[in-house]
Design a protein around this motif. Structure first.
Motif, PDB file in Angstrom:
ATOM      1  N   VAL A   1       1.003  -0.737  -0.096  1.00  0.00           N
ATOM      2  CA  VAL A   1       0.011  -0.104   0.195  1.00  0.00           C
ATOM      3  C   VAL A   1       0.931   1.299   0.130  1.00  0.00           C
ATOM      4  O   VAL A   1       0.227   2.017  -0.443  1.00  0.00           O
ATOM      5  N   ALA A   2       2.221   0.773   0.358  1.00  0.00           N
ATOM      6  CA  ALA A   2       3.194   2.523   0.688  1.00  0.00           C
ATOM      7  C   ALA A   2       3.473   2.971  -0.946  1.00  0.00           C
ATOM      8  O   ALA A   2       3.668   4.153  -1.331  1.00  0.00           O
TER       9      ALA A   2
ATOM     10  N   PHE B   1      18.697   7.242   5.722  1.00  0.00           N
ATOM     11  CA  PHE B   1      18.806   7.153   4.194  1.00  0.00           C
ATOM     12  C   PHE B   1      18.253   8.198   3.525  1.00  0.00           C
ATOM     13  O   PHE B   1      17.130   9.322   4.582  1.00  0.00           O
ATOM     14  N   VAL B   2      19.135   8.795   2.741  1.00  0.00           N
ATOM     15  CA  VAL B   2      18.723  10.370   2.431  1.00  0.00           C
ATOM     16  C   VAL B   2      18.689  10.345   0.726  1.00  0.00           C
ATOM     17  O   VAL B   2      18.712   9.474   0.065  1.00  0.00           O
ATOM     18  N   GLU B   3      18.143  11.656   0.321  1.00  0.00           N
ATOM     19  CA  GLU B   3      18.026  11.204  -0.859  1.00  0.00           C
ATOM     20  C   GLU B   3      17.965  13.077  -1.572  1.00  0.00           C
ATOM     21  O   GLU B   3      18.237  14.341  -1.141  1.00  0.00           O
TER      22      GLU B   3
ATOM     23  N   PHE C   1      10.320   8.128  -1.077  1.00  0.00           N
ATOM     24  CA  PHE C   1      11.159   8.238  -0.228  1.00  0.00           C
ATOM     25  C   PHE C   1      11.064   8.503   1.252  1.00  0.00           C
ATOM     26  O   PHE C   1      11.241   7.721   1.907  1.00  0.00           O
ATOM     27  N   ILE C   2       9.728   9.052   0.719  1.00  0.00           N
ATOM     28  CA  ILE C   2       9.646   9.679   2.538  1.00  0.00           C
ATOM     29  C   ILE C   2       9.592   8.159   3.591  1.00  0.00           C
ATOM     30  O   ILE C   2      10.037   7.442   4.430  1.00  0.00           O
TER      31      ILE C   2
END
Length: 198
Positions: free
Chosen positions: A44-45, A147-149, A133-134
């Motif tokens: 669902v994400a 975890f970075v973007e 990403f979130i």
């Protein structure tokens, strides 16, 4: 035979028979480092559905330092209820399928063996590349990772995503135009995925 051997290395699994894995929270952890694991995000994400062919090429560095490489075609369907990856030979023969829905991952094939490595790890790498990403960030941070973007403002959807444990880089996923790459520096393997037809 070279294609089959390469797929075993590329997906870190060998697909004889059918393998089911429960992935309910806490049941099937995915270890991105030797000491820390995460749970798969629920389907669902997935907020930006995918239904397309993909061409995958990659490599795996063995303990002796030598490298094996592979290429494979696939059809990927990912939405808020299912993730399905069907793999083909260059001649169009179906090698196997990995399906993630509800609380289980199922990998099945009549020609390959999936018991050497859990299919959850392939699903987890797919999520790193394609899930929001979130949701990924929150999931990794719960386990103690960073975890970075970074996004390219001049390109639609291009990004660089980096997973770290302390100062150590675990993996880097990059999207640029129609190509997505994932390099796992800790486990010494990489994928290059071309979106759409080759």
């Amino acid at each position: 035979m070279a294609v089959l051997r390469a797929l075993v290395l590329a997906f870190l699994l060998a697909l004889v028979g059918c393998h089911h894995s429960r992935v309910a929270p806490g049941v099937a952890p995915v270890y991105y480092s030797d000491n820390r694991s995460v749970e798969l995000l629920p389907t669902v994400a997935m907020t930006d559905p995918i239904d397309m062919p993909q061409h995958i090429a990659g490599s795996f560095t063995k303990p002796d330092g030598s490298t094996d490489s592979f290429e494979a075609d696939s059809w990927v369907r990912a939405n808020d209820s299912i993730l399905s990856i069907t793999m083909f030979t260059g001649f169009g023969t179906t090698l196997g399928e990995i399906t993630y829905e509800r609380d289980s991952v199922k990998a099945e094939s009549s020609v390959l063996d999936v018991t050497k490595m859990k299919a959850e790890y392939l699903v987890a790498d797919f999520q790193v590349c394609f899930y929001p990403f979130i949701a990924l960030k929150e999931n990794f941070e719960k386990a103690g990772f960073t975890f970075v973007e970074s996004r390219d403002a001049s390109a639609d959807g291009d990004y660089v995503r980096t997973l770290k444990e302390g100062d150590r880089v675990i993996l880097v996923a990059t999207k640029k135009a129609r190509e997505v790459s994932l390099v796992n520096e800790l486990r010494k393997y990489s994928y290059r995925i071309t979106l759409g037809d080759k």
